[in-house]
Design a protein around this motif. Structure first.
Motif, mmCIF file in Angstrom:
data_model
loop_
_atom_site.group_PDB
_atom_site.id
_atom_site.type_symbol
_atom_site.label_atom_id
_atom_site.label_comp_id
_atom_site.label_asym_id
_atom_site.label_seq_id
_atom_site.Cartn_x
_atom_site.Cartn_y
_atom_site.Cartn_z
ATOM 1 N N VAL A 16 0.691 -1.175 0.011
ATOM 2 C CA VAL A 16 -0.138 -0.104 -0.134
ATOM 3 C C VAL A 16 1.044 1.187 0.070
ATOM 4 N N PHE A 17 0.699 2.203 -0.514
ATOM 5 C CA PHE A 17 1.543 3.450 -0.784
ATOM 6 C C PHE A 17 1.355 4.080 0.533
ATOM 7 N N GLY A 20 1.599 8.360 5.070
ATOM 8 C CA GLY A 20 2.245 8.887 6.240
ATOM 9 C C GLY A 20 3.633 9.234 5.708
ATOM 10 N N GLY A 63 15.011 7.949 7.902
ATOM 11 C CA GLY A 63 13.757 8.010 8.765
ATOM 12 C C GLY A 63 13.021 6.691 8.293
ATOM 13 N N LEU A 64 12.179 6.194 9.160
ATOM 14 C CA LEU A 64 11.393 5.164 8.831
ATOM 15 C C LEU A 64 10.109 5.230 9.944
ATOM 16 N N ILE A 67 3.881 0.677 11.958
ATOM 17 C CA ILE A 67 2.819 0.481 13.099
ATOM 18 C C ILE A 67 3.220 -0.829 13.934
ATOM 19 N N VAL A 93 15.907 8.422 12.650
ATOM 20 C CA VAL A 93 14.888 8.756 13.201
ATOM 21 C C VAL A 93 13.535 7.820 12.955
ATOM 22 N N GLY A 98 3.683 2.494 15.783
ATOM 23 C CA GLY A 98 4.269 1.524 16.651
ATOM 24 C C GLY A 98 5.114 2.293 17.761
ATOM 25 N N GLY A 120 3.487 13.825 12.356
ATOM 26 C CA GLY A 120 5.097 14.164 12.256
ATOM 27 C C GLY A 120 5.359 15.293 11.378
ATOM 28 N N ILE A 124 9.041 16.831 12.241
ATOM 29 C CA ILE A 124 10.277 16.365 11.394
ATOM 30 C C ILE A 124 10.958 17.424 10.901
ATOM 31 N N ILE A 197 -6.458 9.980 2.494
ATOM 32 C CA ILE A 197 -7.162 10.313 3.858
ATOM 33 C C ILE A 197 -7.795 11.539 3.637
ATOM 34 N N CYS A 209 -8.702 0.196 20.571
ATOM 35 C CA CYS A 209 -7.964 1.169 19.388
ATOM 36 C C CYS A 209 -6.972 1.903 19.971
ATOM 37 N N PHE A 243 -8.333 5.928 3.634
ATOM 38 C CA PHE A 243 -8.081 4.750 4.645
ATOM 39 C C PHE A 243 -8.286 5.531 5.923
ATOM 40 N N ARG A 369 -10.732 -12.425 13.996
ATOM 41 C CA ARG A 369 -9.439 -12.441 14.536
ATOM 42 C C ARG A 369 -9.565 -12.262 16.067
ATOM 43 N N TYR A 374 -2.973 -3.364 21.601
ATOM 44 C CA TYR A 374 -1.946 -2.610 21.165
ATOM 45 C C TYR A 374 -1.474 -1.541 22.243
ATOM 46 N N PRO A 375 -0.211 -1.439 22.349
ATOM 47 C CA PRO A 375 0.668 -0.400 23.104
ATOM 48 C C PRO A 375 -0.375 0.863 22.958
HETATM 49 C C1 B12 Z 1 -4.428 2.075 6.012
HETATM 50 C C2 B12 Z 1 -4.120 1.535 7.255
HETATM 51 C C3 B12 Z 1 -3.744 0.033 7.015
HETATM 52 C C4 B12 Z 1 -3.087 -0.458 5.637
HETATM 53 C C5 B12 Z 1 -1.654 -0.169 5.092
HETATM 54 C C6 B12 Z 1 -1.121 0.841 6.219
HETATM 55 C C7 B12 Z 1 0.301 1.201 5.452
HETATM 56 N N1 B12 Z 1 0.342 1.771 4.210
HETATM 57 O O1 B12 Z 1 1.391 1.049 6.196
HETATM 58 C C8 B12 Z 1 -3.276 -2.039 5.798
HETATM 59 C C9 B12 Z 1 -4.617 -2.607 5.461
HETATM 60 C C10 B12 Z 1 -2.192 -2.869 5.357
HETATM 61 C C11 B12 Z 1 -3.018 -2.237 7.651
HETATM 62 C C12 B12 Z 1 -2.730 -3.296 8.220
HETATM 63 C C13 B12 Z 1 -2.723 -3.295 9.372
HETATM 64 N N2 B12 Z 1 -2.901 -2.412 10.460
HETATM 65 CO CO1 B12 Z 1 -3.485 -0.275 9.831
HETATM 66 N N3 B12 Z 1 -4.142 1.216 9.788
HETATM 67 C C14 B12 Z 1 -4.344 1.715 8.616
HETATM 68 C C15 B12 Z 1 -4.816 3.266 8.807
HETATM 69 C C16 B12 Z 1 -6.338 3.094 8.758
HETATM 70 C C17 B12 Z 1 -4.553 4.422 8.030
HETATM 71 C C18 B12 Z 1 -2.968 4.499 8.122
HETATM 72 C C19 B12 Z 1 -2.547 5.917 7.278
HETATM 73 O O2 B12 Z 1 -2.381 5.831 6.142
HETATM 74 N N4 B12 Z 1 -3.031 7.090 8.035
HETATM 75 C C20 B12 Z 1 -2.744 8.374 7.634
HETATM 76 C C21 B12 Z 1 -1.139 8.883 7.902
HETATM 77 C C22 B12 Z 1 -1.271 10.361 7.480
HETATM 78 O O3 B12 Z 1 -0.826 8.700 8.938
HETATM 79 P P1 B12 Z 1 0.437 7.756 9.723
HETATM 80 O O4 B12 Z 1 0.870 6.538 8.762
HETATM 81 O O5 B12 Z 1 0.459 7.468 11.017
HETATM 82 O O6 B12 Z 1 1.566 8.882 9.519
HETATM 83 C C23 B12 Z 1 1.815 9.991 10.160
HETATM 84 C C24 B12 Z 1 2.673 9.809 11.801
HETATM 85 O O7 B12 Z 1 2.331 8.393 12.206
HETATM 86 C C25 B12 Z 1 3.994 10.082 11.373
HETATM 87 N N5 B12 Z 1 4.792 9.129 10.843
HETATM 88 C C26 B12 Z 1 4.648 7.988 9.984
HETATM 89 N N6 B12 Z 1 5.715 7.505 9.416
HETATM 90 C C27 B12 Z 1 6.760 8.373 9.828
HETATM 91 C C28 B12 Z 1 7.870 8.360 9.582
HETATM 92 C C29 B12 Z 1 9.025 9.209 10.190
HETATM 93 C C30 B12 Z 1 10.301 9.156 9.786
HETATM 94 C C31 B12 Z 1 8.521 10.235 10.822
HETATM 95 C C32 B12 Z 1 9.302 11.135 11.394
HETATM 96 C C33 B12 Z 1 7.217 10.436 11.185
HETATM 97 C C34 B12 Z 1 6.301 9.397 10.610
HETATM 98 O O8 B12 Z 1 3.913 11.144 10.366
HETATM 99 C C35 B12 Z 1 2.833 10.848 9.642
HETATM 100 C C36 B12 Z 1 2.020 12.291 9.326
HETATM 101 O O9 B12 Z 1 1.481 12.812 10.521
HETATM 102 C C37 B12 Z 1 -4.431 3.368 10.311
HETATM 103 C C38 B12 Z 1 -5.122 4.393 11.424
HETATM 104 C C39 B12 Z 1 -4.558 5.785 11.318
HETATM 105 N N7 B12 Z 1 -5.221 6.512 11.740
HETATM 106 O O10 B12 Z 1 -3.535 5.906 10.654
HETATM 107 C C40 B12 Z 1 -4.624 1.851 10.957
HETATM 108 C C41 B12 Z 1 -3.501 1.374 11.837
HETATM 109 C C42 B12 Z 1 -2.071 2.001 11.713
HETATM 110 N N8 B12 Z 1 -3.494 -0.046 11.657
HETATM 111 C C43 B12 Z 1 -3.215 -0.813 12.622
HETATM 112 C C44 B12 Z 1 -3.155 -2.179 12.779
HETATM 113 C C45 B12 Z 1 -2.859 -2.860 13.985
HETATM 114 C C46 B12 Z 1 -2.978 -2.831 11.890
HETATM 115 C C47 B12 Z 1 -2.533 -4.413 11.565
HETATM 116 C C48 B12 Z 1 -1.274 -4.895 12.367
HETATM 117 C C49 B12 Z 1 -3.719 -5.188 11.788
HETATM 118 C C50 B12 Z 1 -3.697 -6.695 12.371
HETATM 119 N N9 B12 Z 1 -3.726 -7.033 13.387
HETATM 120 O O11 B12 Z 1 -3.200 -7.261 11.384
HETATM 121 C C51 B12 Z 1 -2.387 -4.487 10.170
HETATM 122 C C52 B12 Z 1 -0.947 -5.137 9.682
HETATM 123 C C53 B12 Z 1 -0.880 -6.060 9.003
HETATM 124 C C54 B12 Z 1 -0.121 -6.344 7.857
HETATM 125 N N10 B12 Z 1 0.349 -7.476 7.200
HETATM 126 O O12 B12 Z 1 0.603 -5.284 7.296
HETATM 127 C C55 B12 Z 1 -3.283 0.345 14.026
HETATM 128 C C56 B12 Z 1 -1.677 0.358 14.466
HETATM 129 C C57 B12 Z 1 -1.808 0.108 16.014
HETATM 130 C C58 B12 Z 1 -0.526 0.147 16.497
HETATM 131 N N11 B12 Z 1 -0.209 0.584 17.726
HETATM 132 O O13 B12 Z 1 0.502 0.368 15.722
HETATM 133 C C59 B12 Z 1 -4.001 1.568 13.358
HETATM 134 C C60 B12 Z 1 -3.374 2.595 14.080
HETATM 135 C C61 B12 Z 1 -5.621 1.306 13.586
HETATM 136 C C62 B12 Z 1 -5.895 1.416 14.984
HETATM 137 N N12 B12 Z 1 -6.077 2.490 15.541
HETATM 138 O O14 B12 Z 1 -5.876 0.195 15.595
HETATM 139 N N13 B12 Z 1 -3.413 -0.970 7.824
#
Ligand code: B12
Ligand code: SF4
Length: 462
Positions: A16-17, A20, A63-64, A67, A93, A98, A120, A124, A197, A209, A243, A369, A374-375
């Motif tokens: 998936v693209f 974040g 950076g990395l 979740i 970083v 996660g 972030g 960042i 989003i 959650c 998403f 499931r 989750y922490p």
């Molecule tokens: C889309 C999504 C998925 C997609 C793909 C995710 C991907 N592309 O990596 C799919 C469907 C694959 C998925 C799977 C899972 N997911 Co998911 N998913 C999401 C969802 C709904 C949206 C993610 C997203 O795009 N957010 C929007 C962007 C803008 O936010 P972001 O990614 O968090 O990024 C921001 C910050 O985190 C930070 N950041 C992110 N990366 C980086 C890197 C650097 C260097 C820096 C500085 C900052 C930074 O800055 C970004 C911008 O502000 C989230 C909920 C959410 N609100 O995010 C759950 C969520 C991330 N998922 C979650 C979980 C648990 C899972 C699973 C593990 C579930 C499971 N039991 O199987 C699986 C993983 C299975 C697998 N095989 O991979 C949980 C994570 C909980 C946790 N503590 O980590 C979330 C939060 C949902 C929830 N509230 O429970 N998921």
């Protein structure tokens, strides 16, 4: 200042693209930093490749984001080892869901120099600017870092109020020809898919959650439409997968968005996450008209007491009514059910199976499931308080070994009984799915040979 952002390999056919990371790349680029993306996912590079890459090329920061899944945790440790091994190791970083709730643990475990906690974009940029100017990072809000062997966690940074001020993800830096091949429910063979989003956060607080940032913030309808138009023009996108947690965050907001899509003549198909308390006929009709083909619902359980214990703010009656209304409008519902919440037992599991069998429309293989604390989630703190988990290390190192297996048992069943009950339940769901698939494939074969269907495109088409 050169920055390398690593997209880890999920070891899937198609990834998936990483939205974040796309946002992080966009704000760094906008602030004048030189950003490069390292696509481990596209090439399935082994971790040693990253060490060699860092050895050969100079970067000031790597950076990395991850979740908290068990797979992602293990991957994070391997990638961290690869970064730390490099002779040219840049400032390292981490960010994402996660590390955010337990930054101290993640700093120590990965050897990272800093963790960006929560949203972030602003943090960042501040961090990169401080490093570029060789200023101390110690007073930056929103980070955690190591100082003389001790983890320091600074105060959180206020959230960005207006999401429209954030630039679109830096799609141009990523291999979109690869990501657009993502398959989603009801997409046609020729569809190109992109995640997007429409907002951040959620107004609810379900116990299982983890909410990284407080509250709910929505993007403007105009901003969303502009991004969709850009994705259509630049990358041929025809299907959007929203998403964010809650596109259907209210009837008013959903109505506005759908009317905007229709007015703009977007002509795309789309899917989103929704809440069943908002799934009312009128808004669903409008969603259908605006191109919505699938709504992913968090159902979680089919028992009112279990729903109450998890603070789901939904009743079984609302669930049934909402699903029936969705099916009536010919939108496919996604059924997410989890088992093992406080109050769950064999009867509540059976109720869930009966429900899934009754309302299955064959769009997806639906299995149940176990719930995972989750922490950062309220359930995690409940598990800590009640001695079911020792700490974060206990969760990641001992308990959370596979998300389809029990991490923590909140029921009165033994672990063995629990897994056997899930096996029996999922066996029924899997058999039902393949029975329906067999029927549709045989129907197709009959139409092909008995009615000479010239539009048939082959049994193996996806
Ligand atoms: C889309 C999504 C998925 C997609 C793909 C995710 C991907 N592309 O990596 C799919 C469907 C694959 C998925 C799977 C899972 N997911 Co998911 N998913 C999401 C969802 C709904 C949206 C993610 C997203 O795009 N957010 C929007 C962007 C803008 O936010 P972001 O990614 O968090 O990024 C921001 C910050 O985190 C930070 N950041 C992110 N990366 C980086 C890197 C650097 C260097 C820096 C500085 C900052 C930074 O800055 C970004 C911008 O502000 C989230 C909920 C959410 N609100 O995010 C759950 C969520 C991330 N998922 C979650 C979980 C648990 C899972 C699973 C593990 C579930 C499971 N039991 O199987 C699986 C993983 C299975 C697998 N095989 O991979 C949980 C994570 C909980 C946790 N503590 O980590 C979330 C939060 C949902 C929830 N509230 O429970 N998921
Ligand atoms: S499970 Fe869904 S509704 Fe509940 S808090 Fe999380 S995102 Fe919100």
């Amino acid at each position: 200042m050169k920055i390398l952002l690593v997209v880890y390999d999920n070891e899937m056919y198609i990834n998936v693209f990483p939205t974040g990371l796309g946002y992080i790349a966009a704000v760094l680029k906008k602030s004048g930093f030189d950003v490069e993306i390292y696509n481990q996912d596209l090439h399935h590079y082994p971790e040693e490749h990253l060490t060699r890459y860092l050895d050969k090329h100079h970067f000031d920061m790597v950076g990395l984001g991850t979740i908290g899944g068990y797979f992602q945790y293990k991957k994070l440790l391997k990638i961290s080892e690869a970064v730390n091994k490099s002779k040219n190791r840049p400032f390292y970083v981490l960010g994402g869901h996660g590390p955010s709730p337990e930054p101290e643990y993640f700093l120590k475990k990965t050897g990272a120099d800093a963790i960006v906690i929560g949203e972030g974009e602003e943090t960042i940029v501040e961090l990169a600017k401080a490093l570029a100017a060789k200023r101390s990072i110690n007073n930056l809000d929103g980070i955690a870092f190591m100082e003389r062997g001790k983890a320091v966690v600074n105060q959180r940074r206020p959230l960005i109020k207006d999401l429209d001020l954030i630039p679109f993800p830096a799609y141009e830096l990523f291999p979109m020809y690869f990501y657009r091949l993502l398959r989603e429910p009801h997409c046609a063979s020729g569809d190109f898919v992109a995640p997007m989003i429409s907002g951040r956060g959620c107004s609810f607080r379900c116990a299982f959650c983890y909410r990284m940032d407080e509250g709910l913030r929505c993007r403007s309808t105009e901003g969303i439409i502009e991004e969709i138009k850009m994705l259509k023009t630049n990358y041929g996108i025809t299907y959007i997968s929203f998403f964010d947690e809650l596109l259907i965050s209210s009837i008013k907001r959903t109505t506005e968005l759908c009317e905007g899509f229709i007015r703009a003549g977007l002509n795309i198909r789309w899917t989103c996450n929704g809440r069943l308390n908002y799934a009312k006929p009128k808004v669903l009709q409008l969603m259908k008209k605006a191109g919505c083909v699938f709504i992913n619902y968090g159902i979680e359980a089919l028992d009112d007491e279990v729903l109450r214990a998890m603070n789901k703010c939904l009743t079984v009656e609302q669930i049934v009514k909402g699903i029936e209304a969705t099916l009536k409008e010919e939108i496919s519902p996604g059924f997410n059910v989890i088992f093992g919440n406080i109050g769950d037992n064999k009867n509540t599991l059976q109720q869930a199976v009966d429900f899934l069998l009754k309302y299955d429309d064959g769009a997806q293989l639906r299995t149940i499931r176990p719930v995972t604390p989750y922490p950062g989630s309220p359930l995690y703190y409940y598990a800590l308080k009640n001695g079911l988990l020792k700490d974060c290390a206990d969760f990641y190192e001992n308990k959370h070994i596979n998300s389809d297996l029990l991490a923590v048992n909140f029921t009165d069943m033994s672990d063995k009984e629990f897994h056997k009950a899930l096996y029996d339940a999922n066996q029924k769901l899997i058999k039902n799915y393949f029975k329906n698939k067999t029927k549709t494939s045989l129907d197709e074969a009959r139409r092909l040979y008995m009615e000479l269907n010239v539009n048939f495109r082959g049994f193996r088409q996806t």
